[in-house]
Design a protein around this motif. Structure first.
Motif, PDB file in Angstrom:
ATOM      1  N   GLU A   1       8.527-100.612   9.427  1.00 37.11           N
ATOM      2  CA  GLU A   1       7.479-101.238   8.496  1.00 37.11           C
ATOM      3  C   GLU A   1       6.705-100.145   7.925  1.00 37.11           C
ATOM      4  OE1 GLU A   1       3.659-104.062   8.013  1.00 37.11           O
ATOM      5  OE2 GLU A   1       5.609-104.917   9.255  1.00 37.11           O
ATOM      6  N   GLN A   2       6.318 -99.309   8.615  1.00 38.80           N
ATOM      7  CA  GLN A   2       5.551 -98.045   7.980  1.00 38.80           C
ATOM      8  C   GLN A   2       6.497 -97.040   7.068  1.00 38.80           C
ATOM      9  OE1 GLN A   2       4.641 -96.694  12.209  1.00 38.80           O
ATOM     10  NE2 GLN A   2       2.645 -96.761  11.543  1.00 38.80           N
ATOM     11  N   LEU A   3       7.838 -97.036   7.441  1.00 34.79           N
ATOM     12  CA  LEU A   3       8.578 -96.319   6.408  1.00 34.79           C
ATOM     13  C   LEU A   3       8.756 -97.193   5.348  1.00 34.79           C
ATOM     14  CD1 LEU A   3      10.774 -94.246   6.069  1.00 34.79           C
ATOM     15  CD2 LEU A   3      12.369 -95.529   6.784  1.00 34.79           C
ATOM     16  N   GLY A   4       8.927 -98.289   5.379  1.00 42.40           N
ATOM     17  CA  GLY A   4       8.843 -99.355   4.130  1.00 42.40           C
ATOM     18  C   GLY A   4       7.458 -99.113   3.365  1.00 42.40           C
ATOM     19  N   LEU A   5       6.527 -99.153   3.765  1.00 44.71           N
ATOM     20  CA  LEU A   5       5.365 -99.184   3.178  1.00 44.71           C
ATOM     21  C   LEU A   5       5.150 -97.484   2.371  1.00 44.71           C
ATOM     22  CD1 LEU A   5       3.011-100.759   5.749  1.00 44.71           C
ATOM     23  CD2 LEU A   5       3.317-101.607   3.114  1.00 44.71           C
ATOM     24  N   SER A   6       5.748 -96.569   3.088  1.00 40.61           N
ATOM     25  CA  SER A   6       5.613 -95.343   2.629  1.00 40.61           C
ATOM     26  C   SER A   6       6.621 -95.416   1.303  1.00 40.61           C
ATOM     27  CB  SER A   6       6.359 -94.281   3.299  1.00 40.61           C
ATOM     28  OG  SER A   6       6.126 -93.029   2.816  1.00 40.61           O
ATOM     29  N   TRP A   7       7.690 -95.855   1.299  1.00 39.96           N
ATOM     30  CA  TRP A   7       8.775 -96.085   0.104  1.00 39.96           C
ATOM     31  C   TRP A   7       7.987 -96.824  -0.890  1.00 39.96           C
ATOM     32  CZ3 TRP A   7      10.894-100.001  -2.688  1.00 39.96           C
ATOM     33  CH2 TRP A   7      11.813 -99.501  -3.597  1.00 39.96           C
TER      34      TRP A   7
END
Length: 298
Positions: free
Chosen positions: A79-85
């Motif tokens: 989820e953190q990776l997705g928020l960064s994107w």
């Protein structure tokens, strides 16, 4: 999504957003999805195995909660990776010519670059922690970790520990301990090597160095009339010092376009690492003595 009882809405188990802002028309979703999006979804979907993995862990004598914690942290990192994107997409929209017609465009664009990096770095810490918790399932590897003088403060990394030291940062020192613990353990060593490689990737180093300055030291102001981050006193040939009064500020704000590129590059490095990590992880956890998933090559 997962199946739900009849008549109920399906549960959402993975999600990546096109934008964080209400009322903004986002760009059409790219097809195929970018690497960061695919990887973020795949990491989140590992969470569906949490209960199964925990039951499996008990048959291998693991502490209660060890695999539930590991699987949950993997999903959280996705989820953190997705928020960064998502932040990256909102950030890059400020590069459009019509957006840059606003005199203040650099301020929100820079802020979004920082938040892109913030979520990327938090996901990077997640990569370090799930690698560590994967290695903890193997007694000899766990011993190497727990004997480290700094990691001893974690008091054994009990599952769901609230001891601050039990949640490690991603840095080369921690990555080296993980590599030492994984040495000679098949795919687990490859998993740890990916973490080490990320800490040394020039794109990632630039992103983390920027955060060290902006979050912990002195974040330069975005406006041209800000206070310069250099000492205004200048030494002279005679050994004395002079202070010049200028009519305008001598501050030079950071180049916003360069900050945007830096944030995107760091996110790209992270996504590449996380894609390979998840490819290796099922074999790594198997080589550590806990075969959670079917060996497709068997």
């Amino acid at each position: 999504m997962t199946e739900s009882p009849k008549g109920e809405e399906p549960e959402v188990v993975s999600l990546v957003l096109a934008t964080l802002f209400s009322g903004v028309q986002p760009d059409p979703w790219p097809d195929p999805h970018p690497l960061a999006v695919r990887t973020a979804l795949e990491w989140q979907q590992v969470g569906t195995h949490a209960v199964f993995a925990e039951l499996h862990g008990t048959t291998h004598g693991l502490p209660r909660g060890r695999l539930a914690e590991l699987i949950g942290r993997i999903a959280s990192t996705g989820e953190q990776l997705g928020l960064s994107w998502t932040c990256e997409q909102d950030m890059r929209r400020w590069l459009a010519p019509d957006a840059q017609e606003r005199d203040s465009w650099a301020v929100p664009a820079r802020a979004l670059a920082e938040i892109t990096g913030y979520y990327a770095i938090s996901a990077g810490h997640g990569v370090a922690n799930v690698t560590l918790r994967s290695l903890l399932v193997q007694p000899e590897a766990a011993a190497v970790i727990n004997q480290d003088k700094d990691l001893k403060r974690a008091k054994g990394f009990d599952p769901f520990s609230t001891v601050p030291a039990a949640w490690v940062p991603l840095n080369e020192k921690v990555a080296t301990v993980l590599l030492n613990a994984a040495a000679g353990r098949g795919a687990a060593q490859e998993m740890a090597e990916l973490v080490v490689a990320l800490t040394r990737d020039a794109r990632w180093v630039a992103l983390t160095n920027r955060r060290h300055v902006d979050f912990h030291r002195w974040r330069p102001q975005s406006v041209s009339g800000g206070v310069a981050t250099s000492n205004p006193w200048e030494s002279t040939d005679t050994g004395s010092y002079s202070l010049t009064m200028y009519g305008r500020s001598q501050h030079e704000p950071p180049n916003t376009s360069e900050l945007i590129a830096e944030a995107s590059d760091g996110l790209e490095a992270l996504a590449e690492c996380m894609e390979r990590w998840l490819d290796v992880w099922p074999s790594a956890i198997r080589d550590l003595g806990v075969p959670l998933f079917k060996d497709e090559e068997a």
